[in-house]
Write a protein that holds these residues in place. Structure first.
Motif, mmCIF file in Angstrom:
data_model
loop_
_atom_site.group_PDB
_atom_site.id
_atom_site.type_symbol
_atom_site.label_atom_id
_atom_site.label_comp_id
_atom_site.label_asym_id
_atom_site.label_seq_id
_atom_site.Cartn_x
_atom_site.Cartn_y
_atom_site.Cartn_z
ATOM 1 N N PHE A 11 26.139 38.776 59.921
ATOM 2 C CA PHE A 11 25.376 39.088 61.125
ATOM 3 C C PHE A 11 25.141 37.766 61.831
ATOM 4 C CE2 PHE A 11 21.141 39.957 63.197
ATOM 5 C CZ PHE A 11 21.629 40.848 64.146
ATOM 6 N N ILE A 12 25.862 37.539 62.905
ATOM 7 C CA ILE A 12 25.895 36.241 63.571
ATOM 8 C C ILE A 12 24.955 36.272 64.771
ATOM 9 C CG2 ILE A 12 27.387 34.541 64.691
ATOM 10 C CD1 ILE A 12 29.718 36.238 63.210
ATOM 11 N N VAL A 13 24.135 35.247 64.879
ATOM 12 C CA VAL A 13 23.139 35.168 65.953
ATOM 13 C C VAL A 13 23.280 33.831 66.668
ATOM 14 C CG1 VAL A 13 20.679 35.217 66.544
ATOM 15 C CG2 VAL A 13 21.530 36.584 64.616
ATOM 16 N N CYS A 14 23.248 33.871 67.980
ATOM 17 C CA CYS A 14 23.160 32.645 68.782
ATOM 18 C C CYS A 14 22.173 32.901 69.906
ATOM 19 C CB CYS A 14 24.521 32.243 69.356
ATOM 20 S SG CYS A 14 24.485 30.688 70.302
ATOM 21 N N SER A 15 21.141 32.079 69.985
ATOM 22 C CA SER A 15 20.145 32.253 71.049
ATOM 23 C C SER A 15 20.178 31.056 71.987
ATOM 24 C CB SER A 15 18.737 32.409 70.461
ATOM 25 O OG SER A 15 18.307 31.213 69.845
ATOM 26 N N ASN A 16 19.920 31.323 73.246
ATOM 27 C CA ASN A 16 19.731 30.224 74.188
ATOM 28 C C ASN A 16 18.434 29.510 73.822
ATOM 29 O OD1 ASN A 16 18.785 29.806 77.588
ATOM 30 N ND2 ASN A 16 20.404 28.694 76.575
#
Length: 336
Positions: free
Chosen positions: A81-86
């Motif tokens: 489960f890959i997450v990238c947030s600004n």
């Protein structure tokens, strides 16, 4: 906020219900986070992978690290489960200088408070809690993103099982701080700067373009530019390297905000993993997670020696280091 035009429609938004306290003691209200996810969270909530973007990046990691996404690759949505947030302070959907200050109804602009790398990480942690991610298999990022990764290992050691900081020191050297200050001064000298209180239709684009040109020079060493450009000239008798830098400056001013650039470079310069902890060496040696350190051997902004220092102090028995050429990885890293 025109910068939202540069992020994909796949972004989601999370708004904190509680005030968000900064290390400075100031408090932000109605903080919003723009983020992307790939894959599914497993039943145990422990298959998370966090991507931390660099200075001018966004949550759209598949745009700038697309070659690393896919089955059997680094970012495998079949497994993780890959997450990238600004990040906090940026201009691509997360609260920053281009956002509306709910206390005044006006854009924050120059009034946006000083933030730190740890503030960014704490906000990411709040997002992961909202997403019910209990632990991360990996936290990975380059440059400013790598600074966040190191802080993840130190602030939330029980939540992250491995880290991969790339072209990232534990703190900026005098050399790097000086480069950042020169870039900020280029922005300040733009007649449209107006003390940071410029209007959205007349921003200090020339100053920001020059700042970007300065930065691009530091991302590679002289030999790399010599091999790529030499003394070639275009049809207008302008040196190829000049055209390249002008092009990079123009690209940035079309998609990025000057106050945001100021905010984030200050955060990078002020960062020190040892601040309010122990001495620098002891702090790095306290990192227990398996660590992959990637250093770009032509990066003049964060020379390999800085990354080697992090590697050596972190402990060679649990850390591996990779030195790679700019042609192999630098372009993807800089875009992120």
């Amino acid at each position: 906020m025109k910068y939202l035009d540069f992020i994909s429609s796949k972004n989601q938004f999370y708004q904190l219900s509680a005030p968000f306290s900064l290390e400075s003691g100031e408090v932000l209200i109605d903080v919003q986070v723009a983020y992307r996810t790939w894959g599914k969270l497993n039943a145990n909530g422990d298959n998370g992978v966090l991507i931390c973007h660099a200075l001018t990046g966004s949550a759209d990691a598949d745009d700038w690290w697309g070659d690393l996404f896919g089955s059997g690759k680094v970012f495998d949505s079949d497994q993780d489960f890959i997450v990238c947030s600004n990040i906090l302070g940026s201009c691509y959907g997360t609260t920053g200088a281009t956002s509306i200050n709910p206390n005044t109804g006006n854009i924050y602009g120059a009034s946006f408070p000083r933030i730190t790398i740890r503030d960014m990480v704490h906000l990411q942690a709040a997002l992961l809690e909202y997403l019910e991610v209990k632990s991360l298999r990996l936290a990975i990022g380059g440059s400013l993103g790598g600074m966040q990764v190191l802080e993840w290992a130190l602030l939330y050691p029980k939540k992250v099982r491995a880290i991969a900081p790339m072209a990232s020191p534990g703190r900026h050297s005098a050399w790097s701080i000086g480069l950042s200050e020169a870039q900020r001064q280029a922005i300040y000298s733009d007649r449209n700067w107006q003390g940071g209180n410029y209007t959205t239709d007349i921003p200090p684009v020339q100053g920001l373009a020059v700042a970007r040109m300065m930065a691009m020079i530091t991302y590679r060493y002289w030999e790399s530019f010599t091999n790529r450009f030499g003394r070639q000239q275009d049809e207008s008798n302008q040196f190829a390297i000049s055209s390249y830098l002008q092009y990079q400056g123009q690209k940035l001013i079309e998609r990025f905000d000057a106050n945001t650039y100021i905010t984030l470079t200050h955060a990078m310069d002020s960062h020190d993993v040892s601040w309010n902890r122990k001495d620098y060496q002891s702090v790095l040696q306290s990192i227990k997670q398996p660590t992959l350190i990637i250093s770009i051997d032509s990066d003049a902004s964060n020379p390999s020696i800085c990354n080697l220092e992090v590697c050596c102090l972190a402990g060679v028995n649990k850390t591996s280091i990779s030195l790679i050429s700019p042609e192999t990885f630098s372009d993807a890293l800089l875009n992120g």
